[in-house]
Design a protein around this motif. Structure first.
Motif, mmCIF file in Angstrom:
data_model
loop_
_atom_site.group_PDB
_atom_site.id
_atom_site.type_symbol
_atom_site.label_atom_id
_atom_site.label_comp_id
_atom_site.label_asym_id
_atom_site.label_seq_id
_atom_site.Cartn_x
_atom_site.Cartn_y
_atom_site.Cartn_z
ATOM 1 N N GLU A 11 0.845 -1.189 0.000
ATOM 2 C CA GLU A 11 0.000 0.000 0.000
ATOM 3 C C GLU A 11 0.881 1.240 0.000
ATOM 4 N N PRO A 12 1.437 1.599 -1.168
ATOM 5 C CA PRO A 12 2.331 2.752 -1.233
ATOM 6 C C PRO A 12 1.628 4.040 -0.814
ATOM 7 N N GLU A 13 2.360 4.891 -0.131
ATOM 8 C CA GLU A 13 1.794 6.139 0.353
ATOM 9 C C GLU A 13 1.967 7.274 -0.643
ATOM 10 N N HIS A 14 2.944 7.217 -1.478
ATOM 11 C CA HIS A 14 3.206 8.297 -2.421
ATOM 12 C C HIS A 14 2.401 8.081 -3.705
ATOM 13 N N GLU A 15 1.871 9.158 -4.264
ATOM 14 C CA GLU A 15 1.036 9.070 -5.474
ATOM 15 C C GLU A 15 1.758 8.372 -6.628
ATOM 16 N N LEU A 16 3.045 8.654 -6.822
ATOM 17 C CA LEU A 16 3.786 8.019 -7.911
ATOM 18 C C LEU A 16 3.853 6.505 -7.707
ATOM 19 N N GLY B 32 14.274 8.646 -4.679
ATOM 20 C CA GLY B 32 14.376 8.083 -3.337
ATOM 21 C C GLY B 32 13.045 7.651 -2.751
ATOM 22 N N LEU B 33 12.018 7.486 -3.578
ATOM 23 C CA LEU B 33 10.718 7.051 -3.076
ATOM 24 C C LEU B 33 10.682 5.560 -2.789
ATOM 25 N N ALA B 34 11.494 4.815 -3.501
ATOM 26 C CA ALA B 34 11.592 3.364 -3.310
ATOM 27 C C ALA B 34 12.926 2.906 -3.875
ATOM 28 N N SER B 35 13.450 1.848 -3.317
ATOM 29 C CA SER B 35 14.704 1.297 -3.822
ATOM 30 C C SER B 35 14.422 0.373 -5.004
ATOM 31 N N GLU B 36 15.475 0.043 -5.720
ATOM 32 C CA GLU B 36 15.366 -0.924 -6.811
ATOM 33 C C GLU B 36 14.773 -2.234 -6.293
ATOM 34 N N GLY B 37 15.254 -2.681 -5.152
ATOM 35 C CA GLY B 37 14.761 -3.931 -4.566
ATOM 36 C C GLY B 37 13.289 -3.865 -4.204
ATOM 37 N N GLU B 38 12.853 -2.733 -3.675
ATOM 38 C CA GLU B 38 11.437 -2.583 -3.316
ATOM 39 C C GLU B 38 10.553 -2.591 -4.571
ATOM 40 N N LEU B 39 11.010 -1.941 -5.614
ATOM 41 C CA LEU B 39 10.223 -1.902 -6.845
ATOM 42 C C LEU B 39 10.197 -3.266 -7.530
ATOM 43 N N ARG B 40 11.307 -3.973 -7.491
ATOM 44 C CA ARG B 40 11.329 -5.344 -8.027
ATOM 45 C C ARG B 40 10.380 -6.232 -7.232
ATOM 46 N N ALA B 41 10.388 -6.079 -5.908
ATOM 47 C CA ALA B 41 9.514 -6.880 -5.046
ATOM 48 C C ALA B 41 8.038 -6.559 -5.326
ATOM 49 N N LEU B 42 7.743 -5.288 -5.563
ATOM 50 C CA LEU B 42 6.374 -4.891 -5.884
ATOM 51 C C LEU B 42 5.918 -5.562 -7.174
#
Length: 109
Positions: free
Chosen positions: A8-13, A53-63
């Protein structure tokens, strides 16, 4: 900085990235083409989120991996092999348009 809860990302992007992932994965699951422009825009948004800096590469891959598995009922590792991250370096997504059928225009002789 980076969200700790990528479901549940908090940032609009980040919300937009998740929604676009869902739309493209739904198209793939239904057997529709993946328009390259939509795929490239999503990859650009993912890279922008990382750069800002809204998310790391690892976080985006995990998403992406989580949404892929939810939609396709199959993990990326099962679908693409255990080294899928090497085959698809960030921010490349494993979504493609189906190849057009090739129909011979001349008779074989």
């Amino acid at each position: 900085m980076a969200s700790t809860n990528m479901t549940e990302p908090e940032h609009e992007l980040l919300r937009e990235i998740g929604q676009r992932m869902d739309k493209l994965l739904a198209r793939a699951q239904e057997g529709h083409d993946i328009p390259p422009a939509l795929k490239y825009r999503l990859e650009g948004m993912m890279d922008a989120a990382r750069i800002c800096g809204l998310a790391s590469e690892g976080e985006l891959r995990a998403l992406y991996a989580q949404r892929y598995e939810t939609r396709m009922s199959l993990s990326l590792a099962s679908a693409l092999g255990g080294d899928w991250e090497k085959e698809y370096p960030f921010p490349t997504l494993s979504l493609y348009t189906k190849r057009a059928p090739v129909v011979p225009t001349t008779a074989d002789k």
